[in-house]
Design a protein around this motif. Structure first.
Motif, mmCIF file in Angstrom:
data_model
loop_
_atom_site.group_PDB
_atom_site.id
_atom_site.type_symbol
_atom_site.label_atom_id
_atom_site.label_comp_id
_atom_site.label_asym_id
_atom_site.label_seq_id
_atom_site.Cartn_x
_atom_site.Cartn_y
_atom_site.Cartn_z
ATOM 1 N N PHE A 42 1.302 9.562 -5.211
ATOM 2 C CA PHE A 42 1.476 10.862 -4.558
ATOM 3 C C PHE A 42 2.927 11.206 -4.236
ATOM 4 C CE2 PHE A 42 -2.752 9.261 -3.112
ATOM 5 C CZ PHE A 42 -3.547 10.226 -3.714
ATOM 6 N N ASN A 43 3.826 10.243 -4.449
ATOM 7 C CA ASN A 43 5.223 10.402 -4.025
ATOM 8 C C ASN A 43 5.294 10.661 -2.516
ATOM 9 O OD1 ASN A 43 7.939 10.268 -4.615
ATOM 10 N ND2 ASN A 43 8.146 12.435 -5.086
ATOM 11 N N ASP A 44 4.379 10.004 -1.786
ATOM 12 C CA ASP A 44 4.268 10.208 -0.340
ATOM 13 C C ASP A 44 3.668 8.949 0.284
ATOM 14 O OD1 ASP A 44 3.810 10.986 2.263
ATOM 15 O OD2 ASP A 44 2.726 12.824 1.756
ATOM 16 N N THR A 45 4.476 8.182 1.004
ATOM 17 C CA THR A 45 3.987 6.933 1.586
ATOM 18 C C THR A 45 2.967 7.150 2.696
ATOM 19 O OG1 THR A 45 5.825 6.864 3.177
ATOM 20 C CG2 THR A 45 6.151 5.723 1.078
ATOM 21 N N GLU A 46 2.919 8.363 3.236
ATOM 22 C CA GLU A 46 1.978 8.634 4.329
ATOM 23 C C GLU A 46 0.574 8.935 3.822
ATOM 24 O OE1 GLU A 46 2.839 7.973 7.485
ATOM 25 O OE2 GLU A 46 4.639 7.296 6.430
ATOM 26 N N LYS A 47 0.403 8.983 2.514
ATOM 27 C CA LYS A 47 -0.943 9.174 1.967
ATOM 28 C C LYS A 47 -1.594 7.818 1.726
ATOM 29 C CE LYS A 47 -0.534 13.843 0.262
ATOM 30 N NZ LYS A 47 -0.746 14.791 -0.854
ATOM 31 N N CYS A 64 0.826 -1.207 0.000
ATOM 32 C CA CYS A 64 0.000 0.000 0.000
ATOM 33 C C CYS A 64 0.860 1.256 0.000
ATOM 34 C CB CYS A 64 -0.928 -0.018 1.214
ATOM 35 S SG CYS A 64 -2.222 1.241 1.135
ATOM 36 N N ARG A 65 1.916 1.260 0.782
ATOM 37 C CA ARG A 65 2.794 2.432 0.830
ATOM 38 C C ARG A 65 3.522 2.616 -0.499
ATOM 39 N NH1 ARG A 65 2.354 4.564 5.611
ATOM 40 N NH2 ARG A 65 1.922 3.262 7.454
ATOM 41 N N ALA A 66 3.852 1.516 -1.173
ATOM 42 C CA ALA A 66 4.468 1.609 -2.497
ATOM 43 C C ALA A 66 3.500 2.260 -3.487
ATOM 44 C CB ALA A 66 4.874 0.224 -2.988
ATOM 45 N N LEU A 67 2.224 1.891 -3.420
ATOM 46 C CA LEU A 67 1.220 2.493 -4.302
ATOM 47 C C LEU A 67 1.031 3.974 -3.995
ATOM 48 C CD1 LEU A 67 -1.338 -0.456 -4.256
ATOM 49 C CD2 LEU A 67 -0.148 0.405 -6.292
ATOM 50 N N ALA A 68 1.046 4.321 -2.710
ATOM 51 C CA ALA A 68 0.936 5.735 -2.328
ATOM 52 C C ALA A 68 2.133 6.521 -2.852
ATOM 53 C CB ALA A 68 0.842 5.867 -0.812
ATOM 54 N N ALA A 69 3.311 5.904 -2.843
ATOM 55 C CA ALA A 69 4.510 6.565 -3.371
ATOM 56 C C ALA A 69 4.379 6.783 -4.868
ATOM 57 C CB ALA A 69 5.743 5.727 -3.060
ATOM 58 N N TRP A 128 1.628 -4.970 -11.222
ATOM 59 C CA TRP A 128 3.007 -4.723 -11.620
ATOM 60 C C TRP A 128 3.823 -4.037 -10.530
ATOM 61 C CZ3 TRP A 128 5.642 -6.788 -15.592
ATOM 62 C CH2 TRP A 128 4.893 -7.518 -16.520
ATOM 63 N N THR A 129 3.154 -3.489 -9.531
ATOM 64 C CA THR A 129 3.878 -2.982 -8.362
ATOM 65 C C THR A 129 4.499 -4.147 -7.600
ATOM 66 O OG1 THR A 129 2.487 -1.007 -8.161
ATOM 67 C CG2 THR A 129 3.646 -1.723 -6.180
ATOM 68 N N VAL A 130 3.727 -5.234 -7.442
ATOM 69 C CA VAL A 130 4.282 -6.437 -6.811
ATOM 70 C C VAL A 130 5.453 -6.965 -7.637
ATOM 71 C CG1 VAL A 130 3.799 -8.814 -6.084
ATOM 72 C CG2 VAL A 130 2.066 -7.036 -5.753
ATOM 73 N N PHE A 131 5.265 -7.039 -8.958
ATOM 74 C CA PHE A 131 6.331 -7.531 -9.825
ATOM 75 C C PHE A 131 7.562 -6.626 -9.789
ATOM 76 C CE2 PHE A 131 2.903 -9.606 -12.681
ATOM 77 C CZ PHE A 131 2.942 -10.769 -11.928
ATOM 78 N N SER A 133 3.606 8.345 -13.513
ATOM 79 C CA SER A 133 4.856 8.892 -14.030
ATOM 80 C C SER A 133 5.818 7.766 -14.415
ATOM 81 C CB SER A 133 5.515 9.808 -12.993
ATOM 82 O OG SER A 133 5.847 9.072 -11.833
ATOM 83 N N ASN A 134 6.724 8.056 -15.330
ATOM 84 C CA ASN A 134 7.644 7.030 -15.809
ATOM 85 C C ASN A 134 8.672 6.607 -14.759
ATOM 86 O OD1 ASN A 134 6.545 6.722 -18.424
ATOM 87 N ND2 ASN A 134 7.556 8.604 -19.090
ATOM 88 N N ASP A 135 8.829 7.388 -13.702
ATOM 89 C CA ASP A 135 9.754 7.006 -12.631
ATOM 90 C C ASP A 135 9.046 6.241 -11.503
ATOM 91 O OD1 ASP A 135 8.271 9.012 -11.419
ATOM 92 O OD2 ASP A 135 10.009 9.991 -10.510
ATOM 93 N N TRP A 136 7.908 5.630 -11.810
ATOM 94 C CA TRP A 136 7.099 4.967 -10.781
ATOM 95 C C TRP A 136 7.862 3.870 -10.046
ATOM 96 C CZ3 TRP A 136 5.199 -0.211 -11.019
ATOM 97 C CH2 TRP A 136 5.477 -0.890 -12.211
ATOM 98 N N VAL A 137 8.701 3.132 -10.748
ATOM 99 C CA VAL A 137 9.468 2.069 -10.091
ATOM 100 C C VAL A 137 10.497 2.672 -9.138
ATOM 101 C CG1 VAL A 137 11.135 0.211 -10.455
ATOM 102 C CG2 VAL A 137 9.109 0.371 -11.906
ATOM 103 N N VAL A 138 11.101 3.774 -9.532
ATOM 104 C CA VAL A 138 12.058 4.470 -8.664
ATOM 105 C C VAL A 138 11.379 4.863 -7.360
ATOM 106 C CG1 VAL A 138 13.531 6.509 -8.432
ATOM 107 C CG2 VAL A 138 13.404 5.305 -10.623
ATOM 108 N N ARG A 139 10.158 5.350 -7.454
ATOM 109 C CA ARG A 139 9.405 5.747 -6.259
ATOM 110 C C ARG A 139 9.128 4.545 -5.352
ATOM 111 N NH1 ARG A 139 4.836 10.253 -7.945
ATOM 112 N NH2 ARG A 139 6.198 11.632 -9.160
ATOM 113 N N VAL A 140 8.812 3.409 -5.955
ATOM 114 C CA VAL A 140 8.538 2.190 -5.185
ATOM 115 C C VAL A 140 9.773 1.773 -4.387
ATOM 116 C CG1 VAL A 140 8.113 -0.296 -5.379
ATOM 117 C CG2 VAL A 140 6.711 1.309 -6.679
ATOM 118 N N ILE A 141 10.915 1.687 -5.065
ATOM 119 C CA ILE A 141 12.139 1.223 -4.409
ATOM 120 C C ILE A 141 12.608 2.218 -3.354
ATOM 121 C CG2 ILE A 141 14.531 0.488 -4.773
ATOM 122 C CD1 ILE A 141 13.656 -0.242 -7.662
ATOM 123 N N ALA A 142 12.497 3.501 -3.662
ATOM 124 C CA ALA A 142 12.890 4.525 -2.692
ATOM 125 C C ALA A 142 12.019 4.462 -1.443
ATOM 126 C CB ALA A 142 12.793 5.913 -3.329
#
Length: 340
Positions: free
Chosen positions: A73-78, A65-70, A244-247, A290-299
């Motif tokens: 929104f680029n914010d895990t607290e959302k 869930c926090r990965a999806l929020a990132a 694909w977030t899980v993947f 955004s195209n950097d969505w995977v970067v946001r997940v890992i970060a």
């Protein structure tokens, strides 16, 4: 157009409207307009979803869930969490009370067909087992004939339990409770001889007992329990993003990309890594993000292995082995389709 044709068209339209699940139109847009993502979670299973001393939800499932929020929104607290019992979890998803259900929920045909919900991807391969007190003198589940067994209602555990004893040709006394917490408390109070649920949950429950060393988890695994997030049927864009977030978490581990080395990996000339991290191509835009969505997940949460070790593995209180959840290249069955 003939009246019969008009009636047929109207009937088809009505049937289509009735078959379409409610609230499934554009989940991603709804989340953006709301300003947060709402996730279903268990009332509390150590390692998977549990509130810390400050009331913040943490765990292997809540990382999804926090990965999806990132991503959004680029914010895990959302990310907001709604604790749900086994009986209520899929109903809440169907009704639109939550956007996604990343809560220990087994992928089965009956759930996936005709209930208006769809499984996305396996984030944990589990199996059902039994816990007993050592003083019972039982070393195998096959010795539980005639025993009373605590189990939570509305779970695959309840069905697997009945199937197991039918195949065993033995009688048992089911003691079904509304929630897993009630079943666990009844077991600890001595109201039943054994407690059954997924082995990962048994490991978490054992830690909460007053005398953990007085109990043992029996060696038999009596079922397959592929766990992972669920979404409502009918929103392909949202389904793809969650899946694909899980993947992405798994693929990041396969490529050796971690939270610590992410910035260095962004400089990699490797075409596979460049594509995966959004430096080449527009895979994010194709899914509405955004195209950097995977970067946001890992970060936000690291890769699959980092999340596993933090919540379930060597760095956690559970110390669970990876087992089948190890990468396919290391003897497990966790596998990500290609990001291309």
């Amino acid at each position: 157009m003939k009246r019969s044709t008009l009636r047929l068209a109207a009937a088809i339209g009505l049937a289509t409207a009735l078959a379409a699940p409610a609230f499934a139109a554009d989940t991603l847009q709804t989340i953006r307009e709301r300003g947060k993502i709402i996730c279903g979670t268990s009332p509390g299973v150590a390692g998977f979803s549990l509130q810390d001393a400050n009331g913040r939800w943490e765990g292997f499932d809540t990382d999804i869930c926090r990965a999806l929020a990132a991503i959004i929104f680029n914010d895990t607290e959302k990310a907001a969490f709604v604790p749900l019992t086994s009986k209520d979890r899929l109903i809440a998803l169907q009704a639109g009370e939550i956007d996604v259900l990343p809560r220990t929920t087994t992928w089965t045909l009956a759930r996936n067909a005709g209930q208006g919900v769809t499984f996305t991807a396996v984030n944990y391969y589990d199996g059902q087992g039994f816990m007993v007190t050592k003083k019972l003198g039982v070393t195998s589940a096959a010795q539980l004939g005639g025993a009373s067994i605590c189990v939570a209602q509305g779970t695959t555990s309840e069905l697997n339990l009945a199937d197991y004893f039918r195949k065993l040709g033995a009688e048992y006394e089911p003691a079904a409770f509304s929630t897993s917490e009630e079943a666990m408390k009844a077991y600890e109070a001595g109201r039943c001889d054994a407690y059954t649920t997924d082995v990962s949950a048994l490991s978490a429950v054992k830690m909460k007992l007053q005398a953990p060393d007085a109990h043992v988890i029996l060696p038999e695994i009596i079922s397959k329990e592929p766990l992972g997030p669920w979404v409502r049927t009918g929103d392909e864009t949202w389904f793809n993003l969650v899946r694909w977030t899980v993947f992405a978490l798994v693929n990041a581990e396969e490529l050796g990309i971690t939270k610590a080395n992410l910035q260095e990996m962004l400089k990699s000339p490797n075409p596979e890594i460049k594509r995966f991290l959004g430096r080449d191509g527009k895979m994010g835009e194709a899914m509405g993000v955004s195209n950097d969505w995977v970067v946001r997940v890992i970060a936000a949460v690291g890769n699959y292995g980092e999340s596993f070790e933090r919540h379930l593995g060597a760095k956690s209180r559970l110390h669970l082995a990876r087992g089948p959840n190890e990468l396919w290249s290391r003897g497990g069955i966790q596998y990500s389709p290609p990001f291309r």
